[in-house]
Design an enzyme around this catalytic site. Structure first.
Site, short mmCIF file in Angstrom:
data_model
loop_
_atom_site.label_atom_id
_atom_site.label_comp_id
_atom_site.label_asym_id
_atom_site.label_seq_id
_atom_site.Cartn_x
_atom_site.Cartn_y
_atom_site.Cartn_z
N CYS A 9 11.70 -37.45 25.79
CA CYS A 9 11.12 -37.54 27.14
C CYS A 9 11.00 -36.20 27.86
CB CYS A 9 11.92 -38.52 27.99
SG CYS A 9 13.64 -38.04 28.28
N MET A 13 5.03 -33.36 25.54
CA MET A 13 4.33 -34.64 25.52
C MET A 13 5.12 -35.71 26.26
SD MET A 13 1.38 -34.34 24.34
CE MET A 13 1.09 -36.09 24.51
N THR A 87 5.25 -35.51 13.96
CA THR A 87 4.61 -35.06 12.72
C THR A 87 5.61 -34.29 11.86
OG1 THR A 87 3.83 -33.05 13.83
CG2 THR A 87 2.35 -34.94 13.81
N HIS A 143 -9.39 -24.72 16.90
CA HIS A 143 -8.11 -24.87 17.58
C HIS A 143 -7.62 -23.52 18.10
CE1 HIS A 143 -8.02 -28.79 15.51
NE2 HIS A 143 -7.21 -29.15 16.47
N HIS A 144 -6.57 -23.56 18.88
CA HIS A 144 -5.97 -22.36 19.48
C HIS A 144 -5.39 -21.42 18.42
CE1 HIS A 144 -2.07 -24.30 18.69
NE2 HIS A 144 -2.67 -25.40 19.13
N LYS A 147 -2.11 -22.27 16.12
CA LYS A 147 -2.06 -23.33 15.11
C LYS A 147 -1.97 -22.71 13.71
CE LYS A 147 -4.38 -27.64 13.75
NZ LYS A 147 -3.18 -28.48 13.96
#
Length: 252
Positions: A9, A13, A87, A143-144, A147
């Site tokens: 939490c 995200m 992931t 992507h940035h 990555k």
């Protein structure tokens, strides 16, 4: 009202999902789990899932691979469905996910975005028409600059979705600079761009004789993944044991 536990939490995200749920009249965060408890929350936060004694309809997980084994054991013991967004799971952990899904509902997807998962279905319909007509298929993802993997997992998921509809599987070509030869008909080319702070952009190109059809999805923030996770949790709350993905959430 769907009551949720946010596993992870206080991560990026986790904070995004906390804000999403706060503004969603159909869901409520009743507890959180995070080893770091230095962030003030409007719900109780436990240092580990084993210490959580709050009943919920589903768990959303955006934590880390090291915490997943304990989470899966908890979900089986308490019979709480879980939206598994972490992931980097090992092969052994992926097998455990499959075993867990035989006892409780588990939803796992390569990308939690509602838009990407709708695109996966649209691509299958397009492929049925365009591939037999001889259209070449290319995927470009951006992507940035932080990555590390290329092509992205989402780009591979898009290619896999296309391949599922083909009579003969197309091969994936990641780098044409290694071989000087024309492309074959039965291949899906994938190109990766890395730069700046691009959150995520995926473009699928169907190139035929004198016409080109393009499907494109652009992510402007990580909030889209949080929104998808919340919608997945609503879907999963009353489901029987089984392994689900976002294609089950989106019904076209």
């Amino acid at each position: 009202m769907v009551k949720l536990i946010m596993h992870g939490c206080n991560g990026k995200m986790g904070r995004v999902i906390t804000d999403i749920v706060k503004n969603d009249e159909h869901t409520e965060l009743v507890a959180g789990v995070d080893s770091y408890t230095g962030v003030p929350n409007e719900y109780p936060v436990f240092e580990s899932i084993e210490k959580c004694d709050v009943k919920a309809d589903a768990i959303i997980d955006f934590s880390n691979a090291a915490a997943v084994d304990g989470l899966l054991d908890y979900c089986v013991e308490k019979q709480v469905p879980v939206v598994l967004c972490t992931t980097g799971l090992s092969e052994e952990q992926l097998k455990k996910v499959e075993e867990t899904a035989k006892k409780v509902a588990v939803l796992k997807s390569a990308n939690m975005s509602l838009g990407i998962n709708m695109l996966l279905k649209l691509l299958q319909n397009a492929t049925k028409v365009l591939a037999p007509a001889g259209f070449d298929i290319e995927i470009v993802e951006k992507h940035h600059n932080q990555k590390v993997d290329a092509p992205s997992g989402t780009a591979i998921a898009l290619a896999d979705s296309i391949n599922e509809t083909l009579d003969h599987e197309y091969k994936y070509v990641y780098d044409r600079s290694q071989v000087r030869e024309k492309r074959t008909k039965k291949e899906i080319g994938m190109s990766a761009v890395r730069g700046g702070s691009i959150v995520g952009e995926h473009e699928v190109i169907f190139a035929g004789a004198d016409e080109v059809i393009e499907f494109k999805h652009t992510a402007y923030s990580k909030a889209i993944f949080g929104k998808g996770a919340v919608e997945a949790a609503k879907f999963l709350a009353d489901r029987q044991a089984g392994l689900y993905d976002m294609s089950d959430v989106i019904q076209l």
